[in-house]
Write an enzyme that holds these catalytic residues in place. Structure first.
Site, PDB file in Angstrom:
ATOM      1  N   GLY A  15      -3.538  94.228  19.435  1.00 46.65           N
ATOM      2  CA  GLY A  15      -2.212  93.612  19.452  1.00 46.65           C
ATOM      3  C   GLY A  15      -1.040  94.563  19.610  1.00 46.65           C
ATOM      4  N   ASN A  17       0.560  95.110  22.395  1.00 48.50           N
ATOM      5  CA  ASN A  17       1.556  94.397  23.206  1.00 48.50           C
ATOM      6  C   ASN A  17       2.245  93.306  22.397  1.00 48.50           C
ATOM      7  OD1 ASN A  17       1.799  95.313  26.111  1.00 48.50           O
ATOM      8  ND2 ASN A  17      -0.433  95.309  25.830  1.00 48.50           N
ATOM      9  N   MET A  93      -8.848  88.047  25.755  1.00 49.40           N
ATOM     10  CA  MET A  93      -9.959  88.365  26.636  1.00 49.40           C
ATOM     11  C   MET A  93     -10.899  87.180  26.909  1.00 49.40           C
ATOM     12  SD  MET A  93      -8.812  91.214  27.292  1.00 49.40           S
ATOM     13  CE  MET A  93      -9.730  92.551  28.036  1.00 49.40           C
ATOM     14  N   LEU A  96      -9.301  81.525  31.178  1.00 47.96           N
ATOM     15  CA  LEU A  96      -8.799  80.158  31.001  1.00 47.96           C
ATOM     16  C   LEU A  96      -9.051  79.381  32.296  1.00 47.96           C
ATOM     17  CD1 LEU A  96      -5.498  81.220  29.234  1.00 47.96           C
ATOM     18  CD2 LEU A  96      -7.401  79.998  28.154  1.00 47.96           C
ATOM     19  N   ASN A 110       0.756  86.823  31.683  1.00 49.42           N
ATOM     20  CA  ASN A 110      -0.278  87.762  31.253  1.00 49.42           C
ATOM     21  C   ASN A 110       0.181  89.177  31.566  1.00 49.42           C
ATOM     22  OD1 ASN A 110      -2.940  88.693  30.497  1.00 49.42           O
ATOM     23  ND2 ASN A 110      -3.413  88.909  32.673  1.00 49.42           N
ATOM     24  N   HIS A 112      -1.483  92.915  32.544  1.00 50.62           N
ATOM     25  CA  HIS A 112      -2.742  93.512  33.020  1.00 50.62           C
ATOM     26  C   HIS A 112      -2.509  95.002  33.308  1.00 50.62           C
ATOM     27  CE1 HIS A 112      -6.659  93.699  34.890  1.00 50.62           C
ATOM     28  NE2 HIS A 112      -6.101  94.382  35.879  1.00 50.62           N
TER      29      HIS A 112
END
Ligand code: GAR
Length: 216
Positions: A15, A17, A93, A96, A110, A112
């Site tokens: 966590g 981010n 991770m 969806l 998101n 990446h």
């Protein structure tokens, strides 16, 4: 002052981010607030980070469900009842599927760790070094049903060093992730981001003039 955009953050791990978004939202001028943090992993380190700031947390463990759809229905219900307006995947991770992505189209972003569309998927830093490219970086993008695909909001480019290791590069990219995720959320919350013909347009964007050359 107008109401703040309500964020739901989905995590699976440490966590960091999430922490960058928590820190940004502590500033009273930041135009978004975190209303819920949901983890699919019961002991994800990020849960403690949220609890320390009194942000409500929920564990929705995918292993407790019979398939992706009921898991995603539970996510959807939790996000909706918390009043979430924008979902931020932050090291979440689980893939969806279309049904969830389409329900939250352009309300689901998101981060990446590569310059998309290069190096989708896992082990991005190792693969970038192996490919011999001179830059890697990170991307915040709207989510589409295909993995690590969708209109790009913000990117940061990070030069790859001659003797880089995946861990060293990951550390330098992560520093930039922690800048671009709050920036992307801020731009969206200010109503400056739109998706036109599959690409993002940002109102009053300031673009840098100069290029970075590597090696210099
Ligand atoms: C981050 O580097 C993020 O970009 C990456 O996982 C890490 C999570 O770290 N996400 C992906 O690879 C998604 N495709 P964090 O839990 O410390 O934020």
């Amino acid at each position: 002052m107008s109401a703040k955009l309500k964020l739901g953050i989905l995590i699976s791990g440490r966590g960091s981010n999430l922490q960058s978004l928590i820190d940004a939202a502590l500033d009273s001028d930041f135009p978004a607030e975190i209303v819920t943090v949901i983890s699919n992993v019961p002991d994800a380190g990020g849960l403690k980070r949220a609890q320390q700031t009194n942000i409500p947390t929920t564990v929705i463990n995918h292993k407790d469900f019979d398939g992706r759809e009921p898991f995603q229905d539970a996510l959807h219900d939790a996000l909706t009842s918390a009043g979430v307006e924008l979902i931020c995947l932050a090291g979440f991770m689980r893939l969806l599927t279309d049904s969830f992505v389409n329900r939250w189209l352009d309300k689901l972003i998101n981060i990446h760790p590569s310059i998309l569309p290069s190096f989708k998927g896992l082990h991005t830093h190792e693969r970038a070094i192996k490919a011999g490219v001179r830059f890697s970086g990170c991307t915040v993008h709207f989510v589409r049903p295909e993995m690590d695909d969708g209109p790009i909001i913000v990117q940061a480019a990070v030069p790859i060093h001659q003797e880089d290791t995946p861990d060293a590069l990951a550390g330098r990219v992560l520093i930039e992730e922690h800048k671009i995720y709050p920036l992307a959320v801020k731009l969206i919350a200010e109503g400056r981001v739109s998706v036109e013909n599959g690409a993002v347009k940002i109102k009053n964007a300031v673009n840098p003039d100069s290029a970075i050359i590597n090696p210099s």
